[in-house]
Design a protein around this motif. Structure first.
Motif, short mmCIF file in Angstrom:
data_model
loop_
_atom_site.label_atom_id
_atom_site.label_comp_id
_atom_site.label_asym_id
_atom_site.label_seq_id
_atom_site.Cartn_x
_atom_site.Cartn_y
_atom_site.Cartn_z
N ALA A 1 -26.77 44.87 87.37
CA ALA A 1 -25.94 43.93 86.61
C ALA A 1 -26.69 42.63 86.35
O ALA A 1 -27.39 42.11 87.23
N THR A 2 -26.53 42.10 85.15
CA THR A 2 -27.19 40.84 84.79
C THR A 2 -26.22 39.66 84.81
O THR A 2 -26.65 38.51 84.80
N THR A 3 -24.92 39.93 84.82
CA THR A 3 -23.93 38.86 84.86
C THR A 3 -23.19 38.88 86.20
O THR A 3 -23.13 39.91 86.88
N THR A 4 -22.62 37.74 86.55
CA THR A 4 -21.87 37.63 87.80
C THR A 4 -20.68 38.59 87.81
O THR A 4 -20.39 39.24 88.82
N HIS A 5 -20.01 38.70 86.67
CA HIS A 5 -18.84 39.58 86.57
C HIS A 5 -19.21 41.03 86.83
O HIS A 5 -18.55 41.72 87.62
N HIS A 6 -20.26 41.50 86.18
CA HIS A 6 -20.67 42.90 86.36
C HIS A 6 -21.24 43.15 87.76
O HIS A 6 -21.05 44.23 88.33
N ALA A 7 -21.92 42.16 88.31
CA ALA A 7 -22.44 42.30 89.68
C ALA A 7 -21.29 42.44 90.67
O ALA A 7 -21.36 43.25 91.61
N LEU A 8 -20.24 41.67 90.45
CA LEU A 8 -19.06 41.77 91.32
C LEU A 8 -18.41 43.14 91.19
O LEU A 8 -17.98 43.74 92.19
N GLU A 9 -18.36 43.68 89.97
CA GLU A 9 -17.80 45.01 89.75
C GLU A 9 -18.61 46.07 90.48
O GLU A 9 -18.04 46.97 91.12
N GLN A 10 -19.93 45.98 90.40
CA GLN A 10 -20.78 46.97 91.06
C GLN A 10 -20.66 46.86 92.58
O GLN A 10 -20.62 47.88 93.29
N ALA A 11 -20.61 45.65 93.09
CA ALA A 11 -20.46 45.46 94.53
C ALA A 11 -19.11 45.99 95.01
O ALA A 11 -19.02 46.61 96.09
N GLU A 12 -18.06 45.76 94.24
CA GLU A 12 -16.74 46.28 94.59
C GLU A 12 -16.73 47.80 94.56
O GLU A 12 -16.06 48.44 95.38
N LEU A 13 -17.48 48.37 93.64
CA LEU A 13 -17.58 49.83 93.57
C LEU A 13 -18.21 50.37 94.85
O LEU A 13 -17.77 51.40 95.39
N LEU A 14 -19.21 49.67 95.36
CA LEU A 14 -19.84 50.06 96.62
C LEU A 14 -18.85 49.94 97.78
O LEU A 14 -18.74 50.84 98.62
N ARG A 15 -18.16 48.83 97.83
CA ARG A 15 -17.20 48.60 98.93
C ARG A 15 -16.11 49.67 98.93
O ARG A 15 -15.78 50.24 99.99
N LYS A 16 -15.56 49.97 97.76
CA LYS A 16 -14.48 50.96 97.67
C LYS A 16 -14.97 52.37 97.99
O LYS A 16 -14.24 53.18 98.57
N SER A 17 -16.22 52.67 97.61
CA SER A 17 -16.75 54.01 97.89
C SER A 17 -16.87 54.24 99.39
O SER A 17 -16.64 55.34 99.88
N VAL A 18 -17.24 53.18 100.13
CA VAL A 18 -17.32 53.30 101.59
C VAL A 18 -15.92 53.35 102.20
O VAL A 18 -15.64 54.13 103.11
N ASP A 19 -15.03 52.54 101.68
CA ASP A 19 -13.66 52.47 102.21
C ASP A 19 -12.92 53.79 102.06
O ASP A 19 -11.98 54.08 102.81
N SER A 20 -13.35 54.61 101.10
CA SER A 20 -12.66 55.88 100.86
C SER A 20 -13.15 57.01 101.77
O SER A 20 -12.56 58.09 101.79
N ILE A 21 -14.24 56.76 102.52
CA ILE A 21 -14.77 57.81 103.40
C ILE A 21 -13.88 57.97 104.63
O ILE A 21 -13.46 56.99 105.24
N ARG A 22 -13.62 59.21 104.99
CA ARG A 22 -12.90 59.52 106.22
C ARG A 22 -13.79 60.43 107.06
O ARG A 22 -14.06 61.57 106.69
N PHE A 23 -14.27 59.90 108.18
CA PHE A 23 -15.16 60.66 109.04
C PHE A 23 -14.33 61.52 110.00
O PHE A 23 -13.50 60.99 110.75
N GLN A 24 -14.55 62.82 109.95
CA GLN A 24 -13.81 63.74 110.80
C GLN A 24 -14.52 63.88 112.15
O GLN A 24 -15.67 64.28 112.22
N LEU A 25 -13.80 63.52 113.21
CA LEU A 25 -14.35 63.57 114.55
C LEU A 25 -13.75 64.74 115.32
O LEU A 25 -12.74 65.32 114.89
N PRO A 26 -14.34 65.10 116.46
CA PRO A 26 -13.78 66.19 117.27
C PRO A 26 -12.33 65.90 117.67
O PRO A 26 -11.89 64.75 117.70
N GLU A 27 -11.61 66.96 117.98
CA GLU A 27 -10.21 66.89 118.41
C GLU A 27 -9.30 66.34 117.31
O GLU A 27 -8.25 65.74 117.58
N GLY A 28 -9.72 66.50 116.06
CA GLY A 28 -8.87 66.13 114.94
C GLY A 28 -8.80 64.64 114.66
O GLY A 28 -7.98 64.21 113.84
#
Length: 358
Positions: free
Chosen positions: A284-311
């Protein structure tokens, strides 16, 4: 004759080393023709070297000249793909006809070179030339040339024994060049593996901090403006303390994979800087687009659900700080410091958020 053969071989060997280097530098070269059209470029280079070899050839009788152009044909296909031997064969074939007095033997020899280049190119479209099978393509050129020499000998245009010198010289030259290139290729691959290991994070497989700095300086040369984001996993120490380091490693690996896929989607690059911290180059070359890309990264991580033993299910979040090149800083350490300050603001603001320099 021996001295002339040695000079011709030295030219051939120099060509082989040059072609090997050119092929290895295709992705790094600044020459647009070589980068965009490697096959055509290598075919042209091979054709020119083939002509030089013919100009420095050894004349045997009135029908044959001894040189290493058949070796050049095989090597052009090895490094330039199917189109290279077609181009090289055409250039060398026409030169063979025209470089000296135009005679029937010259026309036959030149046409043979063109046909060999064409056939190698067509076959290589289905069976690419590699270091493992290059000798087979050269064997074909030798067999066909033997047949042509035999026909010329039958027509009493030269002594068959002299023609054998051409074949023997070609075979010996190819063997020496082939073995040398094979060894160089093995060493080159080993060096590439060492370089890859030295620039890749051992756990996640994505670039490490060293490679990230290299990519930053490349971006700085290629782009007028972009953004740097620094990500840190929130409360990662709790993950290790509660679930153990193997689970922590699993989180790092899956998170790195998600970040890599997300950054690729918008033309960015990600690296593991150290521990639970990651760096991302945002296109991104603008502050607005950089914020959008960073938010995309944050949301992509927030959506992960790590499955651990014992459910059990584990969720992690990241805090992100973003700074702009060249507005905030031009040097990597200074720009990183600015992004890290914004990351600290995101931590103070409750985590799982993005802060960007305005």
């Amino acid at each position: 004759m021996v001295l002339d053969l040695f000079v011709n071989f030295c030219i051939l060997f120099t060509f082989a080393m040059l072609l090997f280097w050119v092929a290895r530098q295709q992705k790094r070269t600044k020459f647009p023709l070589l980068r965009k059209f490697p096959g055509y470029s290598i075919g042209l280079i091979s054709g020119v070297f083939g002509v030089v070899l013919m100009l420095k050839s050894i004349h045997v009788g009135s029908a044959i000249i001894i040189d290493g152009r058949m070796v050049v044909l095989a090597l052009s296909g090895l490094f330039g793909g199917p189109v290279a031997p077609i181009i090289a064969g055409t250039i060398m074939g026409m030169a063979r006809i025209l470089v000296n007095e135009i005679t029937w033997p010259a026309i036959i020899a030149g046409t043979n070179t063109i046909i060999i280049g064409l056939i190698i190119g067509l076959v290589a479209r289905r069976i690419p030339i590699t270091f493992q099978n290059a000798w087979k393509y050269f064997a074909y050129t030798t067999i066909q040339t033997v047949l042509v020499i035999g026909s010329l000998s039958f027509a009493n245009e030269f002594v068959a024994g002299r023609g054998a010198v051409f074949i023997l010289y070609s075979v010996i030259s190819f063997a020496i060049v082939y073995v040398t290139l094979l060894k160089m290729d093995q060493l080159s691959r080993e060096v590439e593996q060492i370089e890859q290991h030295s620039s890749t994070d051992y756990l996640t497989g994505i670039p490490n901090n060293r490679k990230f700095e290299e990519r930053f300086y490349n971006w700085r040369q290629e782009r007028e403006r972009f953004h740097l984001a620094v990500l840190d996993i929130d409360y990662f120490k709790r993950v290790n303390d509660t679930y153990g380091h193997p689970t922590g490693d699993l989180v790092l690996v899956e998170l790195a994979d998600r970040l890599k896929r997300t950054t690729t989607s918008f033309g960015g690059e990600v690296a593991r800087i150290g521990g639970e911290e990651f760096g991302v180059l945002l296109s991104a070359t603008t502050t607005h687009h950089a914020l959008e890309q960073a938010e995309l990264l944050r949301k992509s991580v927030d959506s992960i659900r790590f499955q651990l033993p014992e459910g059990l299910e584990l969720r992690v979040t990241v805090s992100i700080g973003v700074a702009c090149y060249p507005d905030d800083a031009e040097a990597m350490p200074d720009l990183y410091k600015k992004a890290d300050e914004r990351l600290y603001d995101a931590k103070l603001g409750g985590r799982n958020s993005v802060r960007i320099s305005s």
